[in-house]
Design a protein around this motif. Structure first.
Motif, PDB file in Angstrom:
ATOM      1  N   GLN A 153       0.709  -1.197   0.040  1.00 43.68           N
ATOM      2  CA  GLN A 153      -0.068  -0.002   0.102  1.00 43.68           C
ATOM      3  C   GLN A 153       0.854   1.352  -0.140  1.00 43.68           C
ATOM      4  O   GLN A 153       0.654   2.187  -0.715  1.00 43.68           O
ATOM      5  N   MET A 154       1.802   1.271   0.897  1.00 48.03           N
ATOM      6  CA  MET A 154       2.726   2.201   0.846  1.00 48.03           C
ATOM      7  C   MET A 154       3.614   2.723  -0.619  1.00 48.03           C
ATOM      8  O   MET A 154       3.801   3.740  -1.092  1.00 48.03           O
ATOM      9  N   MET A 155       3.773   1.333  -1.160  1.00 49.12           N
ATOM     10  CA  MET A 155       4.415   1.774  -2.552  1.00 49.12           C
ATOM     11  C   MET A 155       3.625   2.291  -3.458  1.00 49.12           C
ATOM     12  O   MET A 155       3.984   3.228  -4.170  1.00 49.12           O
ATOM     13  N   ALA A 156       2.240   2.037  -3.285  1.00 52.26           N
ATOM     14  CA  ALA A 156       1.062   2.463  -4.329  1.00 52.26           C
ATOM     15  C   ALA A 156       1.065   3.758  -4.147  1.00 52.26           C
ATOM     16  O   ALA A 156       0.918   4.580  -5.013  1.00 52.26           O
ATOM     17  N   GLU A 157       0.987   4.310  -2.867  1.00 52.79           N
ATOM     18  CA  GLU A 157       0.984   5.717  -2.602  1.00 52.79           C
ATOM     19  C   GLU A 157       2.204   6.655  -3.213  1.00 52.79           C
ATOM     20  O   GLU A 157       1.808   7.447  -3.572  1.00 52.79           O
ATOM     21  N   HIS A 158       3.202   5.668  -2.667  1.00 50.07           N
ATOM     22  CA  HIS A 158       4.591   6.404  -3.214  1.00 50.07           C
ATOM     23  C   HIS A 158       4.329   6.820  -4.644  1.00 50.07           C
ATOM     24  O   HIS A 158       4.736   7.782  -5.121  1.00 50.07           O
ATOM     25  N   MET A 159       3.955   5.827  -5.530  1.00 52.34           N
ATOM     26  CA  MET A 159       4.121   6.008  -6.858  1.00 52.34           C
ATOM     27  C   MET A 159       3.243   6.908  -7.298  1.00 52.34           C
ATOM     28  O   MET A 159       3.375   7.669  -8.668  1.00 52.34           O
TER      29      MET A 159
END
Length: 110
Positions: A11-17
């Motif tokens: 989830q954090m990676m998706a938000e980051h991207m």
């Protein structure tokens, strides 16, 4: 519990991207570490973890990356190199004290 952590990482990676890269970080070096490459390396290791446990080589790389982060986060302002504006990189400053840049040739070579 481990699956919850992987879900949180995903989830954090998706938000980051979904967020734009901070423009002030392009070309920024802290302790000789390029911030764009540091972000890319971090993302790569996160992708690796989501695919499964890191092998020995990946584990050593992650430990090196963590050491880089420790150095970057503790760096005093004197270790921060801001990028030059693109025109300054080419030697064009826009001041009357500097010689004019060489004009570009047109397609006929003149």
């Amino acid at each position: 519990m481990f699956e919850e952590k992987l879900d949180a990482l995903s989830q954090m990676m998706a938000e980051h991207m979904a967020m734009p890269f901070p423009p002030g970080f392009r070309g920024l070096d802290i302790k000789d570490q390029d911030m764009v490459m540091l972000g890319a390396d971090t993302y790569g290791y996160c992708l690796g973890v989501l695919k499964g446990p890191l092998d020995e080589h990946g584990g050593r790389g992650l430990i090196r990356l963590m050491a880089v982060f420790e150095g970057v986060l503790a760096a005093p302002p004197s270790h921060v190199r801001r990028p030059k504006p693109p025109l300054m990189t080419l030697g064009i400053t826009g001041t009357s004290e500097e010689p004019a840049s060489t004009p570009l040739r047109d397609s006929t070579g003149t």
